[in-house]
Design an enzyme around this catalytic site. Structure first.
Site, PDB file in Angstrom:
ATOM      1  N   THR A   1      -0.183 104.333  14.543  1.00 37.87           N
ATOM      2  CA  THR A   1      -0.615 104.222  15.933  1.00 37.87           C
ATOM      3  C   THR A   1       0.284 103.234  16.656  1.00 37.87           C
ATOM      4  O   THR A   1       0.414 102.081  16.240  1.00 37.87           O
ATOM      5  CB  THR A   1      -2.081 103.773  16.008  1.00 37.87           C
ATOM      6  OG1 THR A   1      -2.900 104.777  15.398  1.00 37.87           O
ATOM      7  CG2 THR A   1      -2.528 103.573  17.449  1.00 37.87           C
TER       8      THR A   1
ATOM      9  N   HIS B   1      -5.279 107.145  23.701  1.00 36.00           N
ATOM     10  CA  HIS B   1      -6.266 106.384  22.934  1.00 36.00           C
ATOM     11  C   HIS B   1      -7.670 106.569  23.511  1.00 36.00           C
ATOM     12  O   HIS B   1      -8.477 105.647  23.554  1.00 36.00           O
ATOM     13  CB  HIS B   1      -5.890 104.899  22.902  1.00 36.00           C
ATOM     14  CG  HIS B   1      -6.217 104.221  21.608  1.00 36.00           C
ATOM     15  ND1 HIS B   1      -5.297 104.052  20.605  1.00 36.00           N
ATOM     16  CD2 HIS B   1      -7.359 103.666  21.137  1.00 36.00           C
ATOM     17  CE1 HIS B   1      -5.837 103.409  19.594  1.00 36.00           C
ATOM     18  NE2 HIS B   1      -7.105 103.179  19.891  1.00 36.00           N
TER      19      HIS B   1
ATOM     20  N   LYS C   1       1.281 108.374  16.537  1.00 29.68           N
ATOM     21  CA  LYS C   1       0.154 108.599  17.462  1.00 29.68           C
ATOM     22  C   LYS C   1       0.220 107.618  18.633  1.00 29.68           C
ATOM     23  O   LYS C   1       0.365 106.417  18.431  1.00 29.68           O
ATOM     24  CB  LYS C   1      -1.176 108.423  16.724  1.00 29.68           C
ATOM     25  CG  LYS C   1      -2.417 108.625  17.592  1.00 29.68           C
ATOM     26  CD  LYS C   1      -3.677 108.441  16.766  1.00 29.68           C
ATOM     27  CE  LYS C   1      -4.927 108.736  17.567  1.00 29.68           C
ATOM     28  NZ  LYS C   1      -5.159 107.774  18.651  1.00 29.68           N
TER      29      LYS C   1
ATOM     30  N   GLY D   1     -10.510 113.346  24.885  1.00 29.41           N
ATOM     31  CA  GLY D   1     -11.351 114.151  25.751  1.00 29.41           C
ATOM     32  C   GLY D   1     -11.707 115.527  25.241  1.00 29.41           C
ATOM     33  O   GLY D   1     -12.445 116.258  25.908  1.00 29.41           O
TER      34      GLY D   1
ATOM     35  N   ARG E   1     -13.663 118.328  23.708  1.00 31.94           N
ATOM     36  CA  ARG E   1     -15.109 118.423  23.500  1.00 31.94           C
ATOM     37  C   ARG E   1     -15.586 119.836  23.156  1.00 31.94           C
ATOM     38  O   ARG E   1     -16.794 120.022  22.961  1.00 31.94           O
ATOM     39  CB  ARG E   1     -15.860 117.962  24.765  1.00 31.94           C
ATOM     40  CG  ARG E   1     -15.565 116.526  25.186  1.00 31.94           C
ATOM     41  CD  ARG E   1     -16.165 115.524  24.217  1.00 31.94           C
ATOM     42  NE  ARG E   1     -15.920 114.143  24.615  1.00 31.94           N
ATOM     43  CZ  ARG E   1     -14.909 113.393  24.180  1.00 31.94           C
ATOM     44  NH1 ARG E   1     -14.039 113.905  23.317  1.00 31.94           N
ATOM     45  NH2 ARG E   1     -14.773 112.151  24.572  1.00 31.94           N
TER      46      ARG E   1
ATOM     47  N   SER F   1      -9.029 105.016   9.222  1.00 30.21           N
ATOM     48  CA  SER F   1      -8.508 103.923  10.041  1.00 30.21           C
ATOM     49  C   SER F   1      -8.158 102.706   9.191  1.00 30.21           C
ATOM     50  O   SER F   1      -8.821 102.415   8.189  1.00 30.21           O
ATOM     51  CB  SER F   1      -9.555 103.520  11.090  1.00 30.21           C
ATOM     52  OG  SER F   1      -9.172 102.341  11.766  1.00 30.21           O
TER      53      SER F   1
ATOM     54  N   TYR G   1      -1.876 100.491  11.584  1.00 26.78           N
ATOM     55  CA  TYR G   1      -1.460  99.662  12.718  1.00 26.78           C
ATOM     56  C   TYR G   1      -0.347  98.730  12.249  1.00 26.78           C
ATOM     57  O   TYR G   1      -0.225  98.414  11.056  1.00 26.78           O
ATOM     58  CB  TYR G   1      -2.630  98.817  13.228  1.00 26.78           C
ATOM     59  CG  TYR G   1      -3.646  99.568  14.062  1.00 26.78           C
ATOM     60  CD1 TYR G   1      -3.327 100.030  15.336  1.00 26.78           C
ATOM     61  CD2 TYR G   1      -4.933  99.793  13.589  1.00 26.78           C
ATOM     62  CE1 TYR G   1      -4.262 100.703  16.110  1.00 26.78           C
ATOM     63  CE2 TYR G   1      -5.881 100.464  14.355  1.00 26.78           C
ATOM     64  CZ  TYR G   1      -5.530 100.910  15.607  1.00 26.78           C
ATOM     65  OH  TYR G   1      -6.459 101.575  16.382  1.00 26.78           O
TER      66      TYR G   1
ATOM     67  N   ARG H   1     -14.723 111.014  19.459  1.00 26.67           N
ATOM     68  CA  ARG H   1     -16.115 110.657  19.754  1.00 26.67           C
ATOM     69  C   ARG H   1     -17.137 111.695  19.303  1.00 26.67           C
ATOM     70  O   ARG H   1     -18.210 111.314  18.816  1.00 26.67           O
ATOM     71  CB  ARG H   1     -16.259 110.356  21.248  1.00 26.67           C
ATOM     72  CG  ARG H   1     -15.572 109.044  21.682  1.00 26.67           C
ATOM     73  CD  ARG H   1     -15.716 108.834  23.182  1.00 26.67           C
ATOM     74  NE  ARG H   1     -15.167 107.568  23.658  1.00 26.67           N
ATOM     75  CZ  ARG H   1     -13.957 107.427  24.206  1.00 26.67           C
ATOM     76  NH1 ARG H   1     -13.162 108.470  24.311  1.00 26.67           N
ATOM     77  NH2 ARG H   1     -13.552 106.240  24.638  1.00 26.67           N
TER      78      ARG H   1
END
Length: 364
Positions: free
Chosen positions: A156, A257, A233, A290, A292, A108, A130, A312
């Site tokens: 992004t 995001h 992205k 999302g 997982r 990042s 960014y 995450r």
């Protein structure tokens, strides 16, 4: 008896119990009412896969060709800020876990270790950029990414401003003094360290650094600055995907995001087939938000993705056990994906893309 985690949800529970509540909210929360955050999971769960039988598949190949080269799995680590909040080694440990798994790690812009420090780990790196107020600083970051051997540049495009994240506002979330945006600042304090009543210091910092006027001509300018593969992205609309391809994108990431920007935006998996159809094989298509499980990865492949980004779950593994915890996340995902491919009658990722799917009752 202490049990080994069997799925990433086990690591999520471990991280939730381990982390300070404000840090947990920072990594877990979404914007607004968090409707898009919740929609990401609901939409993925709403995708049914139609397996093929009698396929005679004994083993599967999970190898993928990504924008920066080959990977052992069809995934990369999503760019995520300030990972030292989760573990003292932060991005260094996460990159070590990615290296062990043979997948790319996306650094990042606002990582808590510098690009050069992370590159020393030896992982396959991409750099996420960014759009900043300081264009000279952006050129400097691109050159640094090239110099350390990054294999792709990810831009992004869905953060003109940071989405209004109510958990952070209620917590008046502020970075501790020992964490900084290592690629942008000196060791001194920044706006991200200054507590203000009812505000997120991280949002205040990004408002000072990011330029909300980012437009297509600016993306074209970025394309002109480097020969690295360009990954765009934050795409949800197929027309935006087509425009990105026209301007030289080598890949697009279908992403909301993680539900942290426009609340009410569609789930990424819902938008994925539109985007995949629009680009028609002219560039690679990735998806995040999302994901997982290995089954989720297979769902994305069946609906048109070449690969996914994992966000995450990497932070959960990092919090639980540093580099080994991150490697464990990928070990679980590999096992789940291999099993899902076998059960679906697919020997490789190309076969996975031919699977029929049912999305909330609509066959595709």
């Amino acid at each position: 008896m202490t049990h080994q985690p069997l799925c990433v949800e086990d690591l999520r529970r471990s991280a939730a119990a381990r982390l300070a509540p404000a840090v947990w909210d920072f990594i877990s929360g979404g914007s607004g009412t968090e409707s898009t955050l919740q929609a990401n999971r609901a939409a993925l769960d709403g995708v049914s896969l139609v397996p093929r039988v009698l396929a005679g598949v004994k083993s599967v190949d999970t190898g993928a060709q990504l924008p920066g080269g080959p990977a052992a799995l069809p995934l990369a680590v999503a760019p995520m800020a300030y990972q030292r909040l989760l573990h003292p080694e932060g991005e260094l440990a996460a990159a070590q876990g990615a290296l062990a798994a043979g997948v790319p790690f996306v650094v990042s812009t606002i990582s808590s270790h510098s690009l050069e420090e992370i590159a020393a780990v030896g992982a396959d790196l991409w750099f996420q950029l960014y759009w900043l107020h300081d264009r000279g600083r952006m050129v400097e970051l691109i050159r640094r990414a090239e110099q350390v051997g990054c294999r792709a540049l990810m831009v992004t495009v869905d953060v003109p401003i940071m989405g209004r994240r109510l958990r952070d506002l209620r917590n008046e979330f502020t970075l501790p003094s020992w964490i900084r945006s290592a690629n942008l600042e000196s060791d001194g304090p920044s706006a991200a360290h200054a507590r203000r009543p009812g505000e997120s210091a991280v949002a205040a910092h990004t408002k000072l650094a990011f330029d909300p006027t980012f437009g297509w001509s600016d993306l074209e300018w970025i394309r002109e600055q480097t020969r690295l593969p360009l990954v765009v992205k934050g795409i949800l609309d197929p027309q935006d995907a087509e425009q990105a391809v026209r301007l030289g994108a080598d890949a697009v990431v279908v992403s909301n995001h993680g539900g942290r920007q426009l609340d009410g935006a569609p789930a990424s998996i819902t938008a994925l087939p539109w985007v995949a159809e629009a680009v028609g094989g002219q560039c690679r298509v990735l998806m995040d938000s999302g994901v997982r499980s290995g089954t989720d990865i297979l769902r994305a492949l069946a609906l048109g993705a070449d690969a996914v980004l994992i966000g995450r779950p990497v932070l959960w593994g990092l919090s639980a056990a540093g580099a080994p915890g991150v490697a464990q996340v990928f070990s679980i995902l590999r096992t789940e994906l291999e099993e899902a491919l076998l059960l679906a009658g697919c020997a490789d990722l190309a076969a996975a893309r031919t699977l029929r799917s049912i999305i909330s009752g609509l066959r595709v």
